[in-house]
Scaffold this active site. Structure first.
Site, mmCIF file in Angstrom:
data_model
loop_
_atom_site.group_PDB
_atom_site.id
_atom_site.type_symbol
_atom_site.label_atom_id
_atom_site.label_comp_id
_atom_site.label_asym_id
_atom_site.label_seq_id
_atom_site.Cartn_x
_atom_site.Cartn_y
_atom_site.Cartn_z
ATOM 1 N N GLN A 29 0.809 -1.229 0.000
ATOM 2 C CA GLN A 29 0.000 0.000 0.000
ATOM 3 C C GLN A 29 0.843 1.281 0.000
ATOM 4 O OE1 GLN A 29 -2.414 1.047 3.214
ATOM 5 N NE2 GLN A 29 -1.028 0.331 4.813
ATOM 6 N N ILE A 30 1.997 1.290 0.648
ATOM 7 C CA ILE A 30 2.809 2.520 0.588
ATOM 8 C C ILE A 30 3.371 2.694 -0.832
ATOM 9 C CG2 ILE A 30 4.858 3.729 1.449
ATOM 10 C CD1 ILE A 30 4.425 2.444 4.144
ATOM 11 N N ARG A 114 9.379 -10.046 19.708
ATOM 12 C CA ARG A 114 10.229 -9.087 18.995
ATOM 13 C C ARG A 114 11.450 -9.783 18.366
ATOM 14 N NH1 ARG A 114 13.087 -3.937 20.499
ATOM 15 N NH2 ARG A 114 13.252 -4.653 22.623
ATOM 16 N N GLN A 128 19.524 -8.591 1.231
ATOM 17 C CA GLN A 128 19.370 -7.429 0.347
ATOM 18 C C GLN A 128 20.571 -6.486 0.468
ATOM 19 O OE1 GLN A 128 15.324 -5.891 0.555
ATOM 20 N NE2 GLN A 128 14.513 -7.795 -0.266
ATOM 21 N N ASN A 147 9.645 -1.998 8.856
ATOM 22 C CA ASN A 147 9.967 -2.085 10.291
ATOM 23 C C ASN A 147 10.571 -3.410 10.718
ATOM 24 O OD1 ASN A 147 9.309 0.457 11.358
ATOM 25 N ND2 ASN A 147 7.137 0.020 10.943
ATOM 26 N N ASP A 175 7.198 10.672 11.511
ATOM 27 C CA ASP A 175 7.029 11.113 12.900
ATOM 28 C C ASP A 175 7.279 12.623 12.995
ATOM 29 O OD1 ASP A 175 6.889 8.269 13.894
ATOM 30 O OD2 ASP A 175 8.888 8.278 13.032
ATOM 31 N N ARG A 178 4.377 14.454 11.573
ATOM 32 C CA ARG A 178 3.259 14.377 12.519
ATOM 33 C C ARG A 178 3.426 15.429 13.616
ATOM 34 N NH1 ARG A 178 3.578 7.746 12.897
ATOM 35 N NH2 ARG A 178 2.021 7.291 11.288
ATOM 36 N N HIS A 203 12.256 4.676 15.374
ATOM 37 C CA HIS A 203 10.879 4.779 14.864
ATOM 38 C C HIS A 203 10.048 3.710 15.579
ATOM 39 C CE1 HIS A 203 7.338 5.050 12.415
ATOM 40 N NE2 HIS A 203 7.431 3.772 12.146
ATOM 41 N N SER A 254 -0.618 3.547 8.163
ATOM 42 C CA SER A 254 -0.537 4.783 7.375
ATOM 43 C C SER A 254 0.162 4.537 6.048
ATOM 44 C CB SER A 254 0.190 5.858 8.176
ATOM 45 O OG SER A 254 1.208 5.287 8.946
HETATM 46 P P1 NAX Z 1 2.238 -3.771 2.795
HETATM 47 O O1 NAX Z 1 2.075 -5.051 3.549
HETATM 48 O O2 NAX Z 1 1.051 -3.169 2.123
HETATM 49 O O3 NAX Z 1 3.367 -3.963 1.679
HETATM 50 C C1 NAX Z 1 4.603 -4.562 1.949
HETATM 51 C C2 NAX Z 1 5.052 -5.251 0.679
HETATM 52 O O4 NAX Z 1 6.358 -5.769 0.901
HETATM 53 C C3 NAX Z 1 4.153 -6.419 0.286
HETATM 54 O O5 NAX Z 1 3.742 -6.263 -1.065
HETATM 55 C C4 NAX Z 1 5.063 -7.637 0.490
HETATM 56 O O6 NAX Z 1 4.786 -8.671 -0.446
HETATM 57 C C5 NAX Z 1 6.428 -7.024 0.271
HETATM 58 N N1 NAX Z 1 7.540 -7.774 0.838
HETATM 59 C C6 NAX Z 1 7.609 -8.450 2.007
HETATM 60 N N2 NAX Z 1 8.804 -9.022 2.145
HETATM 61 C C7 NAX Z 1 9.536 -8.692 1.066
HETATM 62 C C8 NAX Z 1 10.854 -8.998 0.630
HETATM 63 N N3 NAX Z 1 11.652 -9.778 1.363
HETATM 64 N N4 NAX Z 1 11.292 -8.481 -0.542
HETATM 65 C C9 NAX Z 1 10.480 -7.714 -1.286
HETATM 66 N N5 NAX Z 1 9.208 -7.411 -0.945
HETATM 67 C C10 NAX Z 1 8.742 -7.896 0.220
HETATM 68 O O7 NAX Z 1 2.909 -2.752 3.810
HETATM 69 P P2 NAX Z 1 2.999 -1.157 3.710
HETATM 70 O O8 NAX Z 1 1.827 -0.579 4.385
HETATM 71 O O9 NAX Z 1 3.290 -0.778 2.313
HETATM 72 O O10 NAX Z 1 4.244 -0.878 4.680
HETATM 73 C C11 NAX Z 1 5.550 -1.262 4.342
HETATM 74 C C12 NAX Z 1 6.446 -1.218 5.559
HETATM 75 O O11 NAX Z 1 6.558 0.112 6.046
HETATM 76 C C13 NAX Z 1 5.955 -2.056 6.748
HETATM 77 O O12 NAX Z 1 7.052 -2.765 7.290
HETATM 78 C C14 NAX Z 1 5.486 -0.997 7.746
HETATM 79 O O13 NAX Z 1 5.559 -1.462 9.065
HETATM 80 C C15 NAX Z 1 6.483 0.097 7.459
HETATM 81 N N6 NAX Z 1 6.147 1.449 7.905
HETATM 82 C C16 NAX Z 1 7.162 2.220 8.375
HETATM 83 C C17 NAX Z 1 6.984 3.544 8.685
HETATM 84 C C18 NAX Z 1 8.129 4.392 9.116
HETATM 85 O O14 NAX Z 1 7.884 5.556 9.437
HETATM 86 N N7 NAX Z 1 9.368 3.922 9.189
HETATM 87 C C19 NAX Z 1 5.635 4.164 8.618
HETATM 88 C C20 NAX Z 1 4.735 3.464 7.662
HETATM 89 C C21 NAX Z 1 4.791 1.958 7.728
HETATM 90 O O15 NAX Z 1 4.018 1.495 8.804
#
Ligand code: NAX
Length: 345
Positions: A29-30, A114, A128, A147, A175, A178, A203, A254
């Protein structure tokens, strides 16, 4: 081809050479919310052509969805977008990358400790990082969002010794934004009149959102607001727990604001922060001027110029701030010990 980040990417010839931008987890989604920022020129400049390398899991359904994103990019006819590669192979995705935005990570599942989460992500970011080390541009700039972002960035950097540590960062700009937004709401001020907010540390909910150096229309934010109880009892927990509040309300984490923050982070890193303004970025803490332990990916106030970040020095740190900065440092040290243990370092 080595990219000279110290030149102004917006100017002259460099604007003609496409920037290869790799996004991992691009089918999520991001990724969907971020692509318009990058392809429209908002992130890397309005005259900077882009080649996209979109990576997601090598699973049929996921790759089909990623292909759908490519269809939509074609249909959007962005003038700056010169090529789109979709792949399930990290090596292909990182090859020649000038900028890498790492969204893909193993999500926390119910009942997971954790340590289990760190273990899963250590595996991903080690592999990676090793690919980045061998096939990305040696001047690549890496932003880790997935994360636990700070520790994932630390692991990727550790596993990519050919790439300078200063080229790795983790996202705390969401953050930071925000904090700016909530301060502006409280003071009934315009967001552009609020400056000097800081996110220190991780974070996570231990992060320390600090407004002691913040100003609103040039005047001290704390003197303007005159409500210390609001700062400690409402503002700090609100920023620390904002991600959870969004999940509770939206049933999804988000994405819109995360994409904006990622775009802001990369924009400011590459094109520079405006004069007199600083932002928050999680970067290598080694040699920092605030006594934070070396070797962490810790969020600091930074300015950026010529493609390089510099930690802002000499900001006032009272006892309250010191204690909060130490608490988030302790969490990062613990995550580092656990993950280095998993990696056998
Ligand atoms: P989504 O679950 O919508 O998308 C994540 C995508 O990553 C999926 O399409 C999944 O298939 C793919 N993926 C998983 N493992 C992978 C790998 N080894 N190689 C390549 N692709 C892989 O999550 P989304 O909402 O887009 O969030 C992405 C990440 O951002 C999450 O870990 C989330 O916790 C983190 N965030 C971090 C934030 C920050 O401020 N640092 C804020 C936003 C978000 O929560």
């Amino acid at each position: 081809i080595l990219r000279d980040w110290s030149s102004d990417v917006c100017s002259s010839d460099l604007s003609k050479a496409p920037l290869t931008v790799c996004i991992t987890g691009a089918a999520g989604q991001i990724g969907y919310a971020l692509l318009p920022h990058i392809c429209s020129g908002k992130t890397f400049g309005p005259d900077q052509p882009i080649k996209l390398h979109l990576l997601d899991l090598n699973i049929e359904g996921v790759q089909t969805a990623l292909g759908g994103v490519k269809f939509e990019l074609e249909d959007s006819t962005y003038p700056l977008l010169k090529d789109v590669v979709t792949t399930g192979d990290a090596k292909t995705a990182f090859t020649g990358a000038d900028a890498v935005i790492m969204l893909g990570a193993f999500p926390r599942k119910d009942g997971m400790e954790r340590k289990d989460l760190l273990e899963k992500n250590c595996g991903i970011f080690k592999e990676q990082g090793e690919y980045l080390n061998t096939v990305a541009s040696k001047t690549v700039k890496v932003l880790v969002v997935g994360n636990p972002a700070n520790t994932n960035a630390l692991i990727a950097s550790e596993c990519a010794p050919n790439i300078p540590k200063e080229n790795f960062s983790a996202l705390t700009r969401l953050d930071h934004n925000r904090a700016v937004g909530q301060l502006a709401l409280k003071a009934k001020a315009a967001v552009e009149d609020v400056t000097g907010c800081i996110i220190w540390g991780n974070h996570s909910s231990t992060q320390y959102p600090d407004i002691n150096s913040a100003t609103i229309k040039g005047a001290s934010a704390k003197d303007t607001i005159k409500d210390d109880a609001w700062y400690t009892n409402e503002f700090i927990p609100c920023i620390q727990k904002r991600g959870a509040a969004i999940i509770a309300a939206r049933k999804l984490s988000s994405a819109l604001s995360a994409a904006q923050a990622i775009s802001d982070h990369m924009h400011d890193w590459v094109l520079g922060t405006p004069a007199g303004k600083f932002v928050s970025m999680a970067v290598d803490s080694t040699g920092n001027p605030y006594g934070v332990a070396d070797g962490l990916m810790y969020s600091f106030p930074v300015t950026c110029s010529g493609g390089k970040w510099t930690i802002v020095k000499d900001l006032p740190i009272g006892d309250f701030s010191q204690e909060k900065m130490k608490a988030t440092e302790a969490e990062l040290l613990e995550e580092k010990t656990m993950s280095f243990g998993i990696l056998g370092k």
